[in-house]
Design a protein around this motif. Sequence first.
Motif, short mmCIF file in Angstrom:
data_model
loop_
_atom_site.label_atom_id
_atom_site.label_comp_id
_atom_site.label_asym_id
_atom_site.label_seq_id
_atom_site.Cartn_x
_atom_site.Cartn_y
_atom_site.Cartn_z
N SER A 188 0.93 -1.24 0.18
CA SER A 188 -0.04 0.06 0.08
C SER A 188 0.81 1.11 -0.06
O SER A 188 0.32 2.52 -0.48
N ASN A 189 2.13 1.19 0.48
CA ASN A 189 3.24 2.28 0.34
C ASN A 189 3.40 2.68 -0.89
O ASN A 189 3.64 3.88 -1.50
N THR A 190 3.80 1.65 -2.09
CA THR A 190 4.28 1.92 -3.20
C THR A 190 3.32 1.58 -4.30
O THR A 190 3.54 1.88 -5.44
N ASP A 191 2.20 1.03 -3.75
CA ASP A 191 1.08 0.73 -4.95
C ASP A 191 1.50 -0.21 -5.88
O ASP A 191 1.28 -0.14 -7.20
N ARG A 192 2.50 -1.11 -5.56
CA ARG A 192 2.87 -2.25 -6.34
C ARG A 192 2.31 -3.63 -5.96
O ARG A 192 2.25 -3.92 -4.67
N SER A 193 2.37 -4.42 -6.73
CA SER A 193 1.60 -5.81 -6.53
C SER A 193 2.62 -6.85 -6.93
O SER A 193 3.30 -6.54 -8.12
N SER A 194 2.61 -7.98 -6.25
CA SER A 194 3.36 -9.18 -6.68
C SER A 194 2.60 -10.32 -6.40
O SER A 194 1.70 -10.36 -5.41
N ILE A 195 2.48 -11.46 -7.41
CA ILE A 195 1.66 -12.84 -6.92
C ILE A 195 2.29 -13.60 -5.98
O ILE A 195 3.76 -13.37 -5.82
N THR A 196 1.77 -14.22 -5.16
CA THR A 196 2.40 -15.14 -3.99
C THR A 196 2.17 -16.53 -4.54
O THR A 196 1.49 -16.79 -5.70
N ILE A 197 2.86 -17.56 -3.72
CA ILE A 197 2.55 -18.89 -4.34
C ILE A 197 1.21 -19.40 -4.14
O ILE A 197 0.68 -20.27 -5.00
N LYS A 198 0.25 -18.79 -3.32
CA LYS A 198 -1.19 -19.20 -3.27
C LYS A 198 -1.75 -18.94 -4.52
O LYS A 198 -2.73 -19.29 -5.25
N GLY A 199 -1.39 -17.64 -4.84
CA GLY A 199 -2.01 -17.04 -6.11
C GLY A 199 -1.45 -17.82 -7.57
O GLY A 199 -2.28 -18.12 -8.29
N LEU A 200 -0.37 -18.15 -7.49
CA LEU A 200 0.21 -19.16 -8.60
C LEU A 200 -0.49 -20.44 -8.85
O LEU A 200 -1.09 -20.79 -9.71
N ILE A 201 -0.81 -20.94 -7.23
CA ILE A 201 -1.44 -22.17 -7.26
C ILE A 201 -2.86 -22.05 -7.90
O ILE A 201 -3.66 -22.82 -8.39
N LYS A 202 -3.73 -20.82 -7.49
CA LYS A 202 -5.12 -20.38 -7.79
C LYS A 202 -5.09 -20.61 -9.35
O LYS A 202 -6.09 -21.22 -9.91
N ILE A 203 -4.38 -20.08 -10.10
CA ILE A 203 -4.31 -20.26 -11.63
C ILE A 203 -3.66 -21.25 -12.17
O ILE A 203 -3.77 -21.32 -13.56
N ASN A 204 -3.21 -22.27 -11.34
CA ASN A 204 -2.29 -23.41 -11.88
C ASN A 204 -1.13 -23.03 -12.80
O ASN A 204 -0.88 -23.77 -13.91
N SER A 205 -0.32 -21.96 -12.34
CA SER A 205 0.80 -21.68 -13.18
C SER A 205 1.88 -22.52 -12.81
O SER A 205 2.01 -22.93 -11.81
N LYS A 206 2.82 -22.49 -13.76
CA LYS A 206 3.74 -23.50 -13.75
C LYS A 206 5.13 -22.41 -13.70
O LYS A 206 5.44 -21.88 -14.84
N VAL A 207 5.68 -22.09 -12.56
CA VAL A 207 6.92 -21.26 -12.80
C VAL A 207 7.87 -22.04 -12.09
O VAL A 207 7.88 -22.77 -11.05
N TYR A 208 8.96 -22.11 -12.69
CA TYR A 208 10.21 -22.71 -12.43
C TYR A 208 11.11 -21.95 -11.85
O TYR A 208 11.66 -21.07 -12.43
N CYS A 209 11.55 -22.28 -10.64
CA CYS A 209 12.71 -21.55 -9.84
C CYS A 209 13.97 -21.97 -9.76
O CYS A 209 13.78 -23.35 -9.65
#
Length: 95
Positions: free
Chosen positions: A73-94
């Motif tokens: 809320s201080n910078t008005d920037r957003s990033s996805i969490t692991i829970k969000g990745l799971i929600k949309i079934n995204s496959k991100v390889y780290c």
Amino acid sequence: METLLILQIKILQILAVRYGTDCTLEELTNLCTQVSNFTTVFTDNLSNENEKQAIFLDALIFLNDRGHIFLNSNTDRSSITIKGLIKINSKVYCN
């Protein structure tokens, strides 16, 4: 309500592609409205840029409350969490 659900999914998809980085409200608004099929559903009802950003902010707050994204809320920037990745079934390889 259905449009808001589509918006939330699109936000998660955009943030998943940019996993490890974050986006401002303006960047997300621009990226979402550039998608042709999404533009016809969403922007026909909204002519004012401030109205669009208010709708996007509501969606971001909802996703933040659910734990799918982290909204700074201080910078008005957003990033996805692991829970969000799971929600949309995204496959991100780290490494």
